[in-house]
Design a protein around this motif. Structure first.
Motif, PDB file in Angstrom:
ATOM      1  N   GLU A  54      14.341 -13.137   5.008  1.00 34.77           N
ATOM      2  CA  GLU A  54      13.457 -12.708   6.100  1.00 34.77           C
ATOM      3  C   GLU A  54      12.031 -13.210   5.871  1.00 34.77           C
ATOM      4  N   SER A  55      11.345 -13.457   6.975  1.00 34.96           N
ATOM      5  CA  SER A  55       9.919 -13.808   6.932  1.00 34.96           C
ATOM      6  C   SER A  55       9.182 -12.739   7.722  1.00 34.96           C
ATOM      7  N   VAL A  56       8.465 -11.887   7.019  1.00 37.49           N
ATOM      8  CA  VAL A  56       7.868 -10.695   7.629  1.00 37.49           C
ATOM      9  C   VAL A  56       6.352 -10.811   7.641  1.00 37.49           C
ATOM     10  N   ALA A  57       5.777 -10.727   8.849  1.00 37.60           N
ATOM     11  CA  ALA A  57       4.329 -10.744   9.019  1.00 37.60           C
ATOM     12  C   ALA A  57       3.818  -9.320   9.138  1.00 37.60           C
ATOM     13  N   VAL A  58       2.604  -9.076   8.651  1.00 34.58           N
ATOM     14  CA  VAL A  58       1.984  -7.756   8.745  1.00 34.58           C
ATOM     15  C   VAL A  58       0.688  -7.873   9.537  1.00 34.58           C
ATOM     16  N   LEU A  59       0.596  -7.093  10.603  1.00 33.94           N
ATOM     17  CA  LEU A  59      -0.595  -7.037  11.448  1.00 33.94           C
ATOM     18  C   LEU A  59      -1.320  -5.718  11.226  1.00 33.94           C
ATOM     19  N   GLY A  60      -2.601  -5.704  11.520  1.00 32.04           N
ATOM     20  CA  GLY A  60      -3.370  -4.464  11.430  1.00 32.04           C
ATOM     21  C   GLY A  60      -4.847  -4.755  11.338  1.00 32.04           C
ATOM     22  N   ARG A  61      -5.643  -3.792  11.769  1.00 31.93           N
ATOM     23  CA  ARG A  61      -7.084  -3.963  11.708  1.00 31.93           C
ATOM     24  C   ARG A  61      -7.570  -3.854  10.261  1.00 31.93           C
ATOM     25  N   ASN A  62      -8.800  -4.257  10.017  1.00 29.19           N
ATOM     26  CA  ASN A  62      -9.387  -4.132   8.679  1.00 29.19           C
ATOM     27  C   ASN A  62      -9.324  -2.676   8.215  1.00 29.19           C
ATOM     28  N   GLY A  63      -8.872  -2.476   6.985  1.00 23.62           N
ATOM     29  CA  GLY A  63      -8.761  -1.127   6.447  1.00 23.62           C
ATOM     30  C   GLY A  63      -7.427  -0.464   6.724  1.00 23.62           C
ATOM     31  N   ALA A  64      -6.502  -1.183   7.370  1.00 20.90           N
ATOM     32  CA  ALA A  64      -5.196  -0.593   7.688  1.00 20.90           C
ATOM     33  C   ALA A  64      -4.304  -0.450   6.457  1.00 20.90           C
ATOM     34  N   GLY A  65      -4.611  -1.205   5.387  1.00 19.34           N
ATOM     35  CA  GLY A  65      -3.805  -1.132   4.173  1.00 19.34           C
ATOM     36  C   GLY A  65      -2.965  -2.366   3.910  1.00 19.34           C
ATOM     37  N   LYS A  66      -3.179  -3.434   4.684  1.00 19.57           N
ATOM     38  CA  LYS A  66      -2.349  -4.641   4.575  1.00 19.57           C
ATOM     39  C   LYS A  66      -2.453  -5.291   3.193  1.00 19.57           C
ATOM     40  N   SER A  67      -3.671  -5.578   2.768  1.00 20.46           N
ATOM     41  CA  SER A  67      -3.861  -6.261   1.488  1.00 20.46           C
ATOM     42  C   SER A  67      -3.450  -5.370   0.315  1.00 20.46           C
ATOM     43  N   THR A  68      -3.655  -4.069   0.450  1.00 19.69           N
ATOM     44  CA  THR A  68      -3.226  -3.145  -0.608  1.00 19.69           C
ATOM     45  C   THR A  68      -1.710  -3.170  -0.749  1.00 19.69           C
ATOM     46  N   LEU A  69      -0.996  -3.223   0.376  1.00 20.58           N
ATOM     47  CA  LEU A  69       0.462  -3.289   0.338  1.00 20.58           C
ATOM     48  C   LEU A  69       0.924  -4.558  -0.368  1.00 20.58           C
ATOM     49  N   LEU A  70       0.308  -5.688  -0.039  1.00 17.00           N
ATOM     50  CA  LEU A  70       0.674  -6.934  -0.697  1.00 17.00           C
ATOM     51  C   LEU A  70       0.356  -6.890  -2.187  1.00 17.00           C
ATOM     52  N   SER A  71      -0.781  -6.294  -2.540  1.00 15.71           N
ATOM     53  CA  SER A  71      -1.174  -6.206  -3.950  1.00 15.71           C
ATOM     54  C   SER A  71      -0.217  -5.319  -4.750  1.00 15.71           C
ATOM     55  N   LEU A  72       0.306  -4.285  -4.125  1.00 17.85           N
ATOM     56  CA  LEU A  72       1.305  -3.444  -4.790  1.00 17.85           C
ATOM     57  C   LEU A  72       2.593  -4.232  -5.031  1.00 17.85           C
ATOM     58  N   LEU A  73       3.002  -5.023  -4.043  1.00 17.41           N
ATOM     59  CA  LEU A  73       4.215  -5.828  -4.197  1.00 17.41           C
ATOM     60  C   LEU A  73       4.034  -6.897  -5.273  1.00 17.41           C
ATOM     61  N   ALA A  74       2.799  -7.392  -5.411  1.00 17.15           N
ATOM     62  CA  ALA A  74       2.510  -8.418  -6.419  1.00 17.15           C
ATOM     63  C   ALA A  74       2.211  -7.805  -7.780  1.00 17.15           C
TER      64      ALA A  74
END
Length: 250
Positions: A54-74
């Motif tokens: 799967e190729s999954v994109a994540v959308l959301g405004r600044n502060g939504a938690g997108k980069s934090t989610l990626l950092s947890l996965l990494a």
């Protein structure tokens, strides 16, 4: 049934923000200002399964938690609660130049990053020539990366990430970088990674990148998933929601 490549259960992440209430260290010492600690709830109980390929994109405004989610996965951060598991080798590309040592040359940083990503020296040496060729930085590869432009660092970081035989590619805003020809090469490499069964989890605000790459899209808001589905439908709902929020603010 095959286990998901990425499995997330009740994932929560909080950060502690300290506020001394004092204008300076001297004031704090003299007046014994009590330090106030604020909890910032960034992710609020994420549940998610992502299948191989799967190729999954994540959308959301600044502060939504997108980069934090990626950092947890990494594995950059640890969860406050819950867990996230990634099965297979992960190649993270979270920030331009992230993980590069400024005083090491481009070649030395390829070796250093390869070790961090779990490759053996033999595996790194087998990939060095392909990485240098892909990055188009042969003339600069023996120079310290502190002399590189941000675009050059992005090229090198991208080249490393897509040549380490990873199972999962985690990308924050940098799916394709550089001029038109280099972007086309990046897009072709991403497509080849997908066709080989690789899994991509990425953040992007570029509609064309999402439509070209994603097979699935998540809308993240206030640390929660509010929509998960076909990319165009999620993008349209996100756009409508953003316009509604802007209208309410006026």
């Amino acid at each position: 049934m095959n286990a998901p490549v990425i499995e997330i259960r009740n994932l929560r992440k909080e950060f502690l923000l300290s506020h001394s209430g004092a204008a300076s260290v001297k004031t704090a010492v003299l007046w014994w200002k009590r330090q106030e600690v604020q909890k910032l709830h960034v992710l609020r109980g994420i549940d998610l399964d992502i299948a191989r390929g799967e190729s999954v994109a994540v959308l959301g405004r600044n502060g939504a938690g997108k980069s934090t989610l990626l950092s947890l996965l990494a594995n950059v951060y640890k969860p406050t609660q819950g867990y996230c598991e990634v099965r297979g080798r992960v190649a993270p590309l979270l920030e331009l130049g992230a993980g590069f040592h400024p005083d090491l040359t481009g070649l030395e940083n390829i070796l250093f990053n390869g070790i961090v990503l779990g490759l053996t020296r033999k595996e790194i040496e087998a990939n060095v020539e392909r990485i240098v060729e892909f990055s188009e930085l042969r003339a600069q590869i023996d120079s310290p990366v502190r002399t590189y432009s941000s675009g050059m660092m992005a090229r090198l970081g991208f080249a490393i990430a897509v040549h380490v035989d990873a199972d999962v590619l985690i990308v924050d805003e940098v799916l394709a970088v550089g001029d038109y020809d280099f972007r086309r090469k990046c897009e072709a490499r991403i497509q080849a990674f997908r066709e080989a069964g690789g899994t991509i989890f990425f953040v992007s605000h570029t509609a064309q990148d999402i439509l070209n790459v994603a097979t699935r899209c998540l809308w993240l808001q206030h640390g929660e998933i509010v929509m998960d589905g076909e990319p165009l439908s999620v993008m349209e709902a996100y756009r409508a929601g953003s316009e509604s929020d802007l209208g309410a603010e006026r």
